[in-house]
Scaffold this active site. Sequence first.
Site, PDB file in Angstrom:
ATOM      1  CG  ASP A   1      -0.041  -3.887   1.530  1.00 22.78           C
ATOM      2  OD1 ASP A   1       0.853  -3.476   2.286  1.00 22.78           O
ATOM      3  OD2 ASP A   1      -1.236  -3.922   1.862  1.00 22.78           O
TER       4      ASP A   1
ATOM      5  N   GLY B   1      -5.446   0.212 -10.096  1.00 20.41           N
ATOM      6  CA  GLY B   1      -4.452   1.056  -9.433  1.00 20.41           C
ATOM      7  C   GLY B   1      -3.227   1.439 -10.230  1.00 20.41           C
TER       8      GLY B   1
ATOM      9  CG  PHE C   1      -4.184   3.327   2.894  1.00 16.72           C
ATOM     10  CD1 PHE C   1      -4.293   1.947   2.749  1.00 16.72           C
ATOM     11  CD2 PHE C   1      -4.913   4.155   2.052  1.00 16.72           C
ATOM     12  CE1 PHE C   1      -5.132   1.405   1.772  1.00 16.72           C
ATOM     13  CE2 PHE C   1      -5.750   3.616   1.083  1.00 16.72           C
ATOM     14  CZ  PHE C   1      -5.859   2.237   0.941  1.00 16.72           C
ATOM     15  CB  VAL C   2       0.389   5.640  -0.413  1.00 14.97           C
ATOM     16  CG1 VAL C   2       1.504   5.612   0.615  1.00 14.97           C
ATOM     17  CG2 VAL C   2       0.384   4.359  -1.243  1.00 14.97           C
TER      18      VAL C   2
ATOM     19  CG  ASP D   1      -8.755   3.196  -4.841  1.00 12.57           C
ATOM     20  OD1 ASP D   1      -7.849   2.353  -4.990  1.00 12.57           O
ATOM     21  OD2 ASP D   1      -9.879   2.923  -4.384  1.00 12.57           O
TER      22      ASP D   1
ATOM     23  CE  LYS E   1       1.395   0.280   1.385  1.00 14.42           C
ATOM     24  NZ  LYS E   1       0.106   0.290   2.096  1.00 14.42           N
TER      25      LYS E   1
ATOM     26  NE  ARG F   1      -9.325   4.367  -8.857  1.00 14.42           N
ATOM     27  CZ  ARG F   1      -8.856   3.210  -8.374  1.00 14.42           C
ATOM     28  NH1 ARG F   1      -7.566   2.960  -8.385  1.00 14.42           N
ATOM     29  NH2 ARG F   1      -9.693   2.315  -7.888  1.00 14.42           N
TER      30      ARG F   1
HETATM   31  P1  IMP Z   1      -1.484  -6.930  -1.732  1.00 16.54           P
HETATM   32  O1  IMP Z   1      -2.277  -7.974  -2.464  1.00 16.54           O
HETATM   33  O2  IMP Z   1      -1.792  -6.904  -0.274  1.00 16.54           O
HETATM   34  O3  IMP Z   1      -0.010  -6.966  -2.028  1.00 16.54           O
HETATM   35  O4  IMP Z   1      -2.054  -5.558  -2.173  1.00 16.54           O
HETATM   36  C1  IMP Z   1      -1.797  -5.034  -3.393  1.00 16.54           C
HETATM   37  C2  IMP Z   1      -2.956  -4.161  -3.817  1.00 16.54           C
HETATM   38  O5  IMP Z   1      -3.621  -3.580  -2.699  1.00 16.54           O
HETATM   39  C3  IMP Z   1      -2.436  -3.017  -4.641  1.00 16.54           C
HETATM   40  O6  IMP Z   1      -2.545  -3.335  -5.998  1.00 16.54           O
HETATM   41  C4  IMP Z   1      -3.323  -1.887  -4.248  1.00 16.54           C
HETATM   42  O7  IMP Z   1      -4.411  -1.825  -5.147  1.00 16.54           O
HETATM   43  C5  IMP Z   1      -3.851  -2.211  -2.888  1.00 16.54           C
HETATM   44  N1  IMP Z   1      -3.139  -1.459  -1.850  1.00 16.54           N
HETATM   45  C6  IMP Z   1      -2.167  -1.897  -1.013  1.00 16.54           C
HETATM   46  N2  IMP Z   1      -1.721  -0.914  -0.225  1.00 16.54           N
HETATM   47  C7  IMP Z   1      -2.419   0.184  -0.579  1.00 16.54           C
HETATM   48  C8  IMP Z   1      -2.376   1.565  -0.154  1.00 16.54           C
HETATM   49  O8  IMP Z   1      -1.589   1.997   0.702  1.00 16.54           O
HETATM   50  N3  IMP Z   1      -3.232   2.402  -0.785  1.00 16.54           N
HETATM   51  C9  IMP Z   1      -4.120   1.994  -1.750  1.00 16.54           C
HETATM   52  N4  IMP Z   1      -4.167   0.748  -2.189  1.00 16.54           N
HETATM   53  C10 IMP Z   1      -3.329  -0.158  -1.610  1.00 16.54           C
HETATM   54 MG    MG Z   2      -4.224  -2.659  -7.129  1.00 15.35          MG
END
Ligand code: IMP
Ligand code: MG
Length: 184
Positions: free
Chosen positions: A107, A45, A156-157, A163, A135, A169
């Site tokens: 996230d 990402g 969701f972005v 992606d 977020k 992407r």
């Molecule tokens: P976390 O482990 O929940 O903090 O998520 C982080 C990873 O989840 C990021 O590196 C993204 O790859 C993916 N992610 C979280 N939110 C989104 C979103 O809104 N769109 C796409 N990928 C997301």
């Molecule tokens: Mg990621």
Amino acid sequence: MTAPRETSIRMLYDGSTIADRVERIAERLAENHTRDRLMVAILKGSFVFAADLMRALMRAGVDADIDFLRLSSYGQGTSSSGTVTVLCDVAAEIADRDVVVIDDILDTGRTLAFAREHLLARGARSVETVALIDKPARRQVRIQADHAGFRCEDVFVVGYGIDMGQRYRGLPFIGHVVEDAPER
Ligand code: IMP
Ligand code: MG
């Protein structure tokens, strides 16, 4: 029977807004750069963000070293599985280096927290964190980004490397996925 829903992308941050933010992050990172510092971009990402950040760092006077850490992702869905695994580890020597982890989105916090622990376990002297999008409402793990580009609500972005099921992407902006109401 209901008609299938179409998705569309609503712009959140356009290319020049993102470029400005990336420049500011690079300027701040440049303030305390050390020669041994290693940037580690989390794949997939953050690849677009990391590429732009590297060029912004160069403009800020820093010729940074970069390597990559590929972690497990969401797969096809839009919610996290909860466990993070290493798909491809950083090849560079990390011991006694100051590391800057770069991710696209912070996230729940699981990915960045995992990456930080992983790099510390491999001997990093320090780990600083950068997330293009934060977020905070979704956090499950106590972690903050040392540098964040944008704070965004729980949407969701996609785009700019980010992606949804491996799509979008290549979009030059970041947008929010919306489901259009089915036609009646
Ligand atoms: P976390 O482990 O929940 O903090 O998520 C982080 C990873 O989840 C990021 O590196 C993204 O790859 C993916 N992610 C979280 N939110 C989104 C979103 O809104 N769109 C796409 N990928 C997301
Ligand atoms: Mg990621």
